[in-house]
Design a protein around this motif. Structure first.
Motif, PDB file in Angstrom:
ATOM      1  N   GLY A   1      50.386 -27.885  18.151  1.00  0.00           N
ATOM      2  CA  GLY A   1      49.346 -27.057  18.756  1.00  0.00           C
ATOM      3  C   GLY A   1      49.833 -26.113  19.851  1.00  0.00           C
ATOM      4  N   ALA A   2      51.147 -25.989  20.027  1.00  0.00           N
ATOM      5  CA  ALA A   2      51.648 -25.080  21.078  1.00  0.00           C
ATOM      6  C   ALA A   2      51.468 -23.622  20.645  1.00  0.00           C
ATOM      7  N   GLN A   3      51.052 -22.773  21.575  1.00  0.00           N
ATOM      8  CA  GLN A   3      50.838 -21.363  21.265  1.00  0.00           C
ATOM      9  C   GLN A   3      51.319 -20.479  22.398  1.00  0.00           C
ATOM     10  N   CYS A   4      51.848 -19.342  21.998  1.00  0.00           N
ATOM     11  CA  CYS A   4      52.302 -18.334  22.949  1.00  0.00           C
ATOM     12  C   CYS A   4      53.334 -18.900  23.935  1.00  0.00           C
ATOM     13  N   ILE A   5      54.515 -19.147  23.393  1.00  0.00           N
ATOM     14  CA  ILE A   5      55.587 -19.769  24.172  1.00  0.00           C
ATOM     15  C   ILE A   5      56.788 -18.819  24.147  1.00  0.00           C
ATOM     16  N   ILE A   6      57.299 -18.466  25.301  1.00  0.00           N
ATOM     17  CA  ILE A   6      58.466 -17.587  25.354  1.00  0.00           C
ATOM     18  C   ILE A   6      59.619 -18.297  26.071  1.00  0.00           C
TER      19      ILE A   6
ATOM     20  N   LYS B   1      59.731 -25.616   6.561  1.00  0.00           N
ATOM     21  CA  LYS B   1      58.621 -25.857   5.643  1.00  0.00           C
ATOM     22  C   LYS B   1      57.367 -25.223   6.212  1.00  0.00           C
ATOM     23  N   ASP B   2      56.518 -24.658   5.341  1.00  0.00           N
ATOM     24  CA  ASP B   2      55.215 -24.130   5.755  1.00  0.00           C
ATOM     25  C   ASP B   2      55.282 -23.098   6.881  1.00  0.00           C
ATOM     26  N   LEU B   3      56.168 -22.118   6.717  1.00  0.00           N
ATOM     27  CA  LEU B   3      56.251 -21.041   7.712  1.00  0.00           C
ATOM     28  C   LEU B   3      55.543 -19.802   7.188  1.00  0.00           C
ATOM     29  N   GLN B   4      54.963 -19.053   8.091  1.00  0.00           N
ATOM     30  CA  GLN B   4      54.395 -17.744   7.749  1.00  0.00           C
ATOM     31  C   GLN B   4      54.861 -16.719   8.759  1.00  0.00           C
ATOM     32  N   ASP B   5      55.256 -15.549   8.274  1.00  0.00           N
ATOM     33  CA  ASP B   5      55.652 -14.446   9.159  1.00  0.00           C
ATOM     34  C   ASP B   5      56.585 -14.919  10.269  1.00  0.00           C
ATOM     35  N   SER B   6      57.584 -15.690   9.892  1.00  0.00           N
ATOM     36  CA  SER B   6      58.498 -16.246  10.896  1.00  0.00           C
ATOM     37  C   SER B   6      59.936 -15.939  10.525  1.00  0.00           C
ATOM     38  N   ALA B   7      60.833 -16.004  11.489  1.00  0.00           N
ATOM     39  CA  ALA B   7      62.228 -15.670  11.213  1.00  0.00           C
ATOM     40  C   ALA B   7      63.174 -16.407  12.151  1.00  0.00           C
ATOM     41  N   HIS B   8      64.423 -16.596  11.661  1.00  0.00           N
ATOM     42  CA  HIS B   8      65.515 -17.190  12.446  1.00  0.00           C
ATOM     43  C   HIS B   8      65.161 -18.575  12.984  1.00  0.00           C
TER      44      HIS B   8
ATOM     45  N   PRO C   1      53.602 -26.913   9.809  1.00  0.00           N
ATOM     46  CA  PRO C   1      53.145 -25.523   9.716  1.00  0.00           C
ATOM     47  C   PRO C   1      53.264 -24.717  11.019  1.00  0.00           C
ATOM     48  N   ALA C   2      53.757 -23.496  10.863  1.00  0.00           N
ATOM     49  CA  ALA C   2      53.901 -22.602  12.015  1.00  0.00           C
ATOM     50  C   ALA C   2      53.801 -21.170  11.522  1.00  0.00           C
ATOM     51  N   HIS C   3      53.213 -20.293  12.319  1.00  0.00           N
ATOM     52  CA  HIS C   3      53.277 -18.878  11.944  1.00  0.00           C
ATOM     53  C   HIS C   3      53.562 -17.992  13.144  1.00  0.00           C
ATOM     54  N   ASP C   4      54.151 -16.838  12.858  1.00  0.00           N
ATOM     55  CA  ASP C   4      54.586 -15.919  13.901  1.00  0.00           C
ATOM     56  C   ASP C   4      55.492 -16.619  14.904  1.00  0.00           C
ATOM     57  N   CYS C   5      56.529 -17.247  14.401  1.00  0.00           N
ATOM     58  CA  CYS C   5      57.529 -17.867  15.273  1.00  0.00           C
ATOM     59  C   CYS C   5      58.889 -17.254  14.946  1.00  0.00           C
ATOM     60  N   HIS C   6      59.590 -16.777  15.951  1.00  0.00           N
ATOM     61  CA  HIS C   6      60.944 -16.267  15.761  1.00  0.00           C
ATOM     62  C   HIS C   6      61.889 -17.037  16.671  1.00  0.00           C
ATOM     63  N   ASP C   7      63.058 -17.376  16.120  1.00  0.00           N
ATOM     64  CA  ASP C   7      64.057 -18.083  16.924  1.00  0.00           C
ATOM     65  C   ASP C   7      63.506 -19.380  17.501  1.00  0.00           C
ATOM     66  N   LEU C   8      62.980 -20.208  16.650  1.00  0.00           N
ATOM     67  CA  LEU C   8      62.495 -21.521  17.091  1.00  0.00           C
ATOM     68  C   LEU C   8      63.319 -22.610  16.408  1.00  0.00           C
ATOM     69  N   ASP C   9      63.812 -23.575  17.188  1.00  0.00           N
ATOM     70  CA  ASP C   9      64.490 -24.734  16.625  1.00  0.00           C
ATOM     71  C   ASP C   9      63.569 -25.928  16.765  1.00  0.00           C
ATOM     72  N   LYS C  10      63.252 -26.514  15.662  1.00  0.00           N
ATOM     73  CA  LYS C  10      62.567 -27.805  15.609  1.00  0.00           C
ATOM     74  C   LYS C  10      61.083 -27.817  15.937  1.00  0.00           C
ATOM     75  N   TRP C  11      60.426 -28.521  15.027  1.00  0.00           N
ATOM     76  CA  TRP C  11      59.057 -28.966  15.191  1.00  0.00           C
ATOM     77  C   TRP C  11      58.065 -28.066  14.491  1.00  0.00           C
ATOM     78  N   GLY C  12      57.023 -27.565  15.116  1.00  0.00           N
ATOM     79  CA  GLY C  12      55.927 -26.892  14.429  1.00  0.00           C
ATOM     80  C   GLY C  12      54.708 -27.798  14.398  1.00  0.00           C
ATOM     81  N   GLY C  13      53.714 -27.404  13.625  1.00  0.00           N
ATOM     82  CA  GLY C  13      52.446 -28.143  13.586  1.00  0.00           C
ATOM     83  C   GLY C  13      51.406 -27.355  14.346  1.00  0.00           C
ATOM     84  N   ASN C  14      50.625 -26.538  13.606  1.00  0.00           N
ATOM     85  CA  ASN C  14      49.639 -25.665  14.233  1.00  0.00           C
ATOM     86  C   ASN C  14      50.249 -24.907  15.416  1.00  0.00           C
TER      87      ASN C  14
END
Ligand SMILES: [Zn+2]
Ligand SMILES: [Zn+2]
Ligand SMILES: [Zn+2]
Length: 562
Positions: free
Chosen positions: A338-343, A298-305, A312-325
């Protein structure tokens, strides 16, 4: 390109490529590219899920206060496991386990040494009341065996949910009350044995229905009342039919379920379930923009897999579970708030920032590489060792270069680092393997057997009374043996009252088995190219090409249904 694990060919799309460029890290003057993956989407996901035990709960001792606790770590594991009180206390220090980075070795064996000794949190639970036997949940009251959800009261045996009251046996429910055996339903009330419904109430066996009430065995209906297998009846006719179906009988339900299944599968299916999506592909997706190959999101932008990212989450690839800013996340699991830039990390949340190849680092921690158990604004650490900002930057650049050479940068932790047997992990639910296959592929296996209760009387599920009206309270003192998994389970007092109130027969299968059966109701998390059976338009759909259902594009489906 061939996957390093399954050897199948796979492609990276232009959107993947531009995301990898976005995930390049600038350290000092230098820019470090994120190397394209060497594993296909499924193998990347399988590896992440093998790291996660969500539903198998055990009794063991807290390694610090020695109280008996419920935990996702079985008692035979040598790991140091702390109860939440001990884990979040000042009675231990993650820096006590710090290590120097050794450039003569690859990264992962060094991380593994650290990961194995840093204390682990017994269960992920927050702000719960009378709800000890749950995991990955917050804000529960009187709940039992619920996983991955929050804000629920008096719920049993559910997974992935929020805002529920009095629901039993469910999967992906939001804002529901008094629902039983429902999958992917939203804003429903007194809905039973139903799939993919919204705003429905007082109904049984509905699939893909919206705004219906007092309906039975229907599919693809909108705003209807008193329908029986999609046939419009009068109120009196409907009530008569409902009264003639013995809802409390297990046998009657088994026969009805078969009839319903045949009726459902003959109805046209929409290529992809979801609403308010733009330029997006996947299944069960809502309000997604320029996002592809996502499932239950739900509420994804520019994200995949991604899967199960419902905030809400944006620019996330290959993420399982959660989101929120949450933004700029790659190949990670359990990332949000609120997590950002996580590899390539596991459980990094609550304003965590610039975290690489780390686990359980949260609450404002930032600029960490290869760390475990860091929180409360810890920063500039590598393998749990503190550095100054300048030292950190200099070392980070060198280590990324090193990890690019070893091929480790951007890869999720290899299977041997997981704390769990493959058979305990979520991977087994989506990519089932035998013990031989799992071991041959480098995964672990758990042969831990939960000790069976000795004093309890055991009844085989085939010997249970057929009708709920003939069940006595004596069942509360017995353990039932699941016909399929042979595991024992019990009926709780609240549960029995619910079954009696709503004329529901006793379940025959263990809750984990029932969860698997509900999961099997959904399409796989994979897309196939097909053509709409009506207008021949190309569609991306989770119905594989060999499925017999009539799969329609969004336009044709809408015309057929409304
Ligand atoms: Zn693969
Ligand atoms: Zn403790
Ligand atoms: Zn069409």
């Amino acid at each position: 390109m061939h996957c390093n694990h399954c050897q199948q060919p796979f492609e990276t799309s232009p959107a993947d490529q531009s995301f990898y460029t976005k995930m390049s890290q600038t350290v000092g003057e230098k820019e470090f590219a994120l190397t394209a993956p060497t594993l296909c989407v499924d193998c990347r996901r399988q590896r992440r899920l093998a790291f996660r035990n969500e539903r198998n709960l055990y009794n063991r001792e807290c390694s610090l206060c020695h109280k008996n606790i419920v935990s996702i770590y079985s008692a035979d594991k040598t790991k140091t496991v702390y109860c939440p009180d001990c884990y979040w206390s000042d009675n231990w220090n993650p820096f006590d386990y710090g290590q120097d980075f050794d450039f003569s070795q690859p990264f992962f064996p060094q991380f593994q040494k650290l990961f194995e000794v840093v204390p682990a949190l017994s269960l992920i639970l927050d702000k719960n009341e009378n709800s000890a036997y749950n995991n990955s949940c917050a804000e529960l009251k009187n709940c039992y065996l619920c996983f991955d959800g929050g804000f629920a009261q008096d719920c049993l045996y559910g997974e992935t949910f929020d805002y529920l009251k009095d629901c039993i046996d469910f999967l992906f429910l939001q804002h529901c009350e008094l629902c039983y055996q429902c999958v992917n339903c939203f804003h429903c009330y007194e809905l039973f044995y139903s799939r993919f419904c919204e705003n429905c109430s007082n109904s049984y066996y509905l699939m893909d229905c919206t705004g219906c009430k007092n309906c039975f065995g229907c599919v693809n209906l909108v705003q209807k009342e008193y329908c029986w297998f999609n046939e419009q009846l009068t109120k009196a006719e409907y009530e008569q039919k409902l009264a003639s179906f013995n809802r409390g009988s297990f046998q009657a339900h088994a026969e009805m379920a078969e009839r319903v299944r045949a009726f459902w599968s003959a109805a046209p299916k929409r290529a992809s379930r979801g609403t308010m999506n733009e330029e997006s592909t996947g299944d069960n997706i809502f309000s997604c923009h320029r996002s592809f190959d996502n499932f239950d999101c739900k509420d994804l932008q520019d994200s995949a897999h991604c899967q199960q990212v419902i905030l809400p989450a944006h620019d996330c690839h290959d993420l399982d579970k959660w989101g929120g800013n949450t933004e700029l996340v790659y190949n990670s699991s359990g990332v949000g708030s609120g997590a950002q830039c996580i590899i390539a990390s596991y459980y990094t949340a609550f304003n965590a920032n610039a975290i690489y190849h780390s686990a359980y680092c949260w609450f404002g921690s930032s600029n960490l590489l290869g760390c475990v158990g860091m929180n409360r604004h810890k920063q500039y650490c590598i393998l749990n060792k503190q550095y100054t900002k300048d030292e950190y930057d200099a070392l980070l650049g060198k280590i990324i270069e090193h990890m690019q050479k070893t091929g480790e940068w951007g890869q999720f932790f290899p299977p041997q680092i997981s704390a769990f047997g493959y058979n305990e992990s979520v991977a087994q639910e989506y990519y089932p393997l035998t013990i031989e296959q799992a071991l041959a592929q480098g995964f672990k296996w758990s042969d831990y057997q939960t000790p069976a209760p000795t004093a309890t009387r055991i009844i085989e599920s085939k010997d249970l009374p057929d009708d709920i009206t003939t069940v006595t309270d004596d069942i509360l003192t017995q353990a039932i043996q699941c016909q399929i998994s042979k595991k024992l389970f019990v009926i709780t007092k609240t549960e029995l009252a619910f079954y009696r109130d709503h004329h529901i027969p006793l379940p025959r299968h263990h809750p984990n088995q029932r969860n698997q059966e509900l999961k099997a109701e959904k399409n796989p998390r994979k897309l196939w190219h097909r053509n709409c059976v009506q207008c021949n338009k190309e569609i991306d759909t989770a119905y594989s090409t060999d499925r017999i259902e009539k799969v329609l594009c969004e336009n044709c489906y809408t015309q057929a249904v409304i």
